[in-house]
Design a protein around this motif. Structure first.
Motif, PDB file in Angstrom:
ATOM      1  N   LYS A 119       0.830  -1.206   0.000  1.00 34.78           N
ATOM      2  CA  LYS A 119       0.000   0.000   0.000  1.00 34.78           C
ATOM      3  C   LYS A 119       0.864   1.256   0.000  1.00 34.78           C
ATOM      4  O   LYS A 119       1.948   1.281   0.576  1.00 34.78           O
ATOM      5  CB  LYS A 119      -0.911   0.031   1.235  1.00 34.78           C
ATOM      6  CG  LYS A 119      -1.915  -1.098   1.305  1.00 34.78           C
ATOM      7  CD  LYS A 119      -2.783  -0.971   2.561  1.00 34.78           C
ATOM      8  CE  LYS A 119      -3.788  -2.107   2.667  1.00 34.78           C
ATOM      9  NZ  LYS A 119      -4.607  -2.005   3.904  1.00 34.78           N
ATOM     10  N   TYR A 120       0.353   2.270  -0.661  1.00 34.65           N
ATOM     11  CA  TYR A 120       0.932   3.611  -0.565  1.00 34.65           C
ATOM     12  C   TYR A 120      -0.223   4.594  -0.415  1.00 34.65           C
ATOM     13  O   TYR A 120      -1.043   4.725  -1.334  1.00 34.65           O
ATOM     14  CB  TYR A 120       1.764   3.951  -1.803  1.00 34.65           C
ATOM     15  CG  TYR A 120       2.230   5.395  -1.820  1.00 34.65           C
ATOM     16  CD1 TYR A 120       3.183   5.835  -0.920  1.00 34.65           C
ATOM     17  CD2 TYR A 120       1.689   6.320  -2.719  1.00 34.65           C
ATOM     18  CE1 TYR A 120       3.611   7.156  -0.918  1.00 34.65           C
ATOM     19  CE2 TYR A 120       2.101   7.643  -2.721  1.00 34.65           C
ATOM     20  CZ  TYR A 120       3.060   8.047  -1.807  1.00 34.65           C
ATOM     21  OH  TYR A 120       3.455   9.366  -1.786  1.00 34.65           O
ATOM     22  N   THR A 123      -3.746   3.961  -1.955  1.00 32.41           N
ATOM     23  CA  THR A 123      -3.645   3.052  -3.108  1.00 32.41           C
ATOM     24  C   THR A 123      -2.968   1.758  -2.685  1.00 32.41           C
ATOM     25  O   THR A 123      -2.030   1.775  -1.881  1.00 32.41           O
ATOM     26  CB  THR A 123      -2.842   3.707  -4.243  1.00 32.41           C
ATOM     27  OG1 THR A 123      -3.351   5.006  -4.493  1.00 32.41           O
ATOM     28  CG2 THR A 123      -2.924   2.884  -5.507  1.00 32.41           C
ATOM     29  N   LYS A 124      -3.448   0.658  -3.223  1.00 34.03           N
ATOM     30  CA  LYS A 124      -2.817  -0.625  -2.923  1.00 34.03           C
ATOM     31  C   LYS A 124      -2.702  -1.466  -4.193  1.00 34.03           C
ATOM     32  O   LYS A 124      -3.430  -1.268  -5.163  1.00 34.03           O
ATOM     33  CB  LYS A 124      -3.597  -1.378  -1.854  1.00 34.03           C
ATOM     34  CG  LYS A 124      -5.026  -1.745  -2.238  1.00 34.03           C
ATOM     35  CD  LYS A 124      -5.706  -2.452  -1.079  1.00 34.03           C
ATOM     36  CE  LYS A 124      -7.155  -2.819  -1.446  1.00 34.03           C
ATOM     37  NZ  LYS A 124      -7.840  -3.493  -0.325  1.00 34.03           N
ATOM     38  N   THR A 125      -1.787  -2.414  -4.165  1.00 34.64           N
ATOM     39  CA  THR A 125      -1.544  -3.290  -5.315  1.00 34.64           C
ATOM     40  C   THR A 125      -2.357  -4.568  -5.162  1.00 34.64           C
ATOM     41  O   THR A 125      -2.939  -4.843  -4.117  1.00 34.64           O
ATOM     42  CB  THR A 125      -0.056  -3.658  -5.409  1.00 34.64           C
ATOM     43  OG1 THR A 125       0.278  -4.488  -4.283  1.00 34.64           O
ATOM     44  CG2 THR A 125       0.830  -2.432  -5.420  1.00 34.64           C
ATOM     45  N   LEU A 174       2.245   1.589  -8.525  1.00 34.34           N
ATOM     46  CA  LEU A 174       1.891   2.164  -7.221  1.00 34.34           C
ATOM     47  C   LEU A 174       2.485   3.550  -7.017  1.00 34.34           C
ATOM     48  O   LEU A 174       1.830   4.446  -6.477  1.00 34.34           O
ATOM     49  CB  LEU A 174       2.362   1.220  -6.108  1.00 34.34           C
ATOM     50  CG  LEU A 174       1.912   1.559  -4.686  1.00 34.34           C
ATOM     51  CD1 LEU A 174       0.404   1.413  -4.565  1.00 34.34           C
ATOM     52  CD2 LEU A 174       2.615   0.658  -3.677  1.00 34.34           C
TER      53      LEU A 174
END
Length: 413
Positions: A119-120, A123-125, A174
């Motif tokens: 996560k950033y 937003t997450k992958t 990301l």
């Protein structure tokens, strides 16, 4: 001699233009065989180049110690499965402490998970990222480099800093449109500061090498506490000529760590970085042999078709051959004329086949994400093959034309 050769080429070109459709069909028949040969050899060359690029990045002077695959051995007439034990963290640390071969650097690492979510901010992958616990020597021993930022230092590893190095895909996804250095990402609720970005490696056999996150090994051990974690030791030797001795010493050291008696077999693997390359490239040799077999079968059909067409051409031009003989043309001159014509058609077919083959090979290599290289070996093989086809196919028609009776040839309608 040169004037005679030039004259025969001129006559052959005139004959080819006269029978243009038949010549085009003949060229295409030959081209199909050469295309099959060159196309497959081009893909095989691209595959070999990709494998060499992917696996040789570790260098020829590194080797790994890890758990090897399950094997089966016969004991007392019964088949018994022997499973090698994992390499535990205490064993890896003990090996590092005991292994003191000169001019070597040992790295310990493990794959914590291959399905992590990163996560950033908001937003997450997708859960498809590989998390690897590493030390400060992992990048060097694995042949990896950073495109941005820096590698881990001994201070980062010893103090268990929550820092990480990410794969190049994070900069495209990301952390898109921003400088990823010093950004904070989250893995399993833990916050990591990005200190580096790995250079792009692409995919190997469909597995992306750019969806990796490297974190300090002790931090990884605290976050990922699954039982029976398997560790890998990677050793780099400063001088390639010392590699064999370093491997022997590492093998003996690991046997002492595992407390194996002299009569016991190794229950671990010592794998040179170039062993895997050589094994895989050994498999690609069979692909090359298969491509030659397919090409030869197709080219054999092409040579039969070319011979048949040249025999028809001799029959159609029987009166012309009779006129030339009546005017003093020698048998060798007549044979040479038809032989040159066959060679021209054969080489034209080879050239067209090479162009089509490289185009098809390039398309397939690009579609499969292989590193394309110009297949000079395939090109030379195609030229030689088309030349042999022309020689074999043209020999009988040329001899037949040379030995025609001039009187009977003049009577031919």
């Amino acid at each position: 001699m040169f004037k005679l050769f030039r004259e025969n080429v001129r006559i052959a070109m005139g004959s080819i233009r006269t029978q243009l459709l038949r010549t085009i069909l003949t060229v295409l028949i030959i081209a199909i065989g050469i295309t099959a040969l060159v196309g497959i050899l081009t893909v095989v060359s691209a595959l070999e180049n990709t494998i060499s690029s992917d696996f040789a990045s570790m260098g020829a002077n590194t080797f790994n110690i890890n758990q090897y695959e399950n094997t089966s051995r016969r004991r007392g007439g019964e088949e018994r499965e022997i499973i090698n034990p994992i390499i535990s963290y205490p064993e890896a640390v003990m090996f590092m402490n005991k292994y003191k071969y000169p001019l070597t650097e040992t790295s310990v690492s493990f794959t914590a998970t291959s399905a992590a979510e990163v996560k950033y901010e908001a937003t997450k992958t997708d859960p498809e990222n590989t998390i690897v616990g590493v030390d400060e020597h992992f990048l060097t021993n694995s042949g990896l480099e950073t495109s941005l930022g820096r590698n881990f230092t001994g201070f980062d590893i010893q103090n268990n800093s929550y820092s990480c190095i990410v794969g190049s895909d994070f900069q495209k996804g990301l952390l898109k449109d921003m400088n990823p250095i010093d950004k904070i990402i989250s893995i399993r609720g833990a916050k990591f500061k990005v200190i580096g970005v790995l250079k792009e490696k692409g995919s190997t056999f469909g597995n992306s090498q750019d969806l990796r996150v490297l974190i300090p090994i002790q931090v990884a051990r605290s976050l990922f506490t699954a039982p029976k974690i398997n560790y890998t030791m990677s050793i780099m030797v400063a001088k390639k000529e010392m590699l064999d001795q370093a491997i022997d010493d590492a093998n003996n050291t690991m046997r002492r760590v595992r407390k194996l008696s002299p009569v016991q077999d190794n229950n671990f693997a010592v794998v040179r970085s170039d062993d895997l390359i050589n094994r895989i490239l050994g498999i690609t040799k069979y692909l090359g042999m298969a491509s030659w077999l397919i090409g030869i079968i197709t080219v054999l059909g092409s040579s039969i078709a070319l011979m048949n067409i040249m025999i028809v051409s001799v029959t159609e031009r029987t009166r012309e051959i009779g006129v030339r003989k009546a005017l003093g043309a020698k048998r060798s001159t007549i044979a040479f004329q038809f032989f040159i014509e066959t060679l021209l058609i054969g080489q034209l077919g080879g050239l067209v086949g090479i162009i089509f083959g490289i185009a098809i090979g390039f398309t397939l290599a690009t579609a499969m994400s292989f590193v394309f290289v110009i297949p000079w070996g395939a090109i030379m093989a195609a030229f030689i093959t088309s030349f042999i086809v022309a020689v074999v196919s043209g020999l009988y028609p040329a001899i037949k034309a040379a030995y025609l009776d001039p009187i009977e040839a003049l009577r031919y309608e």
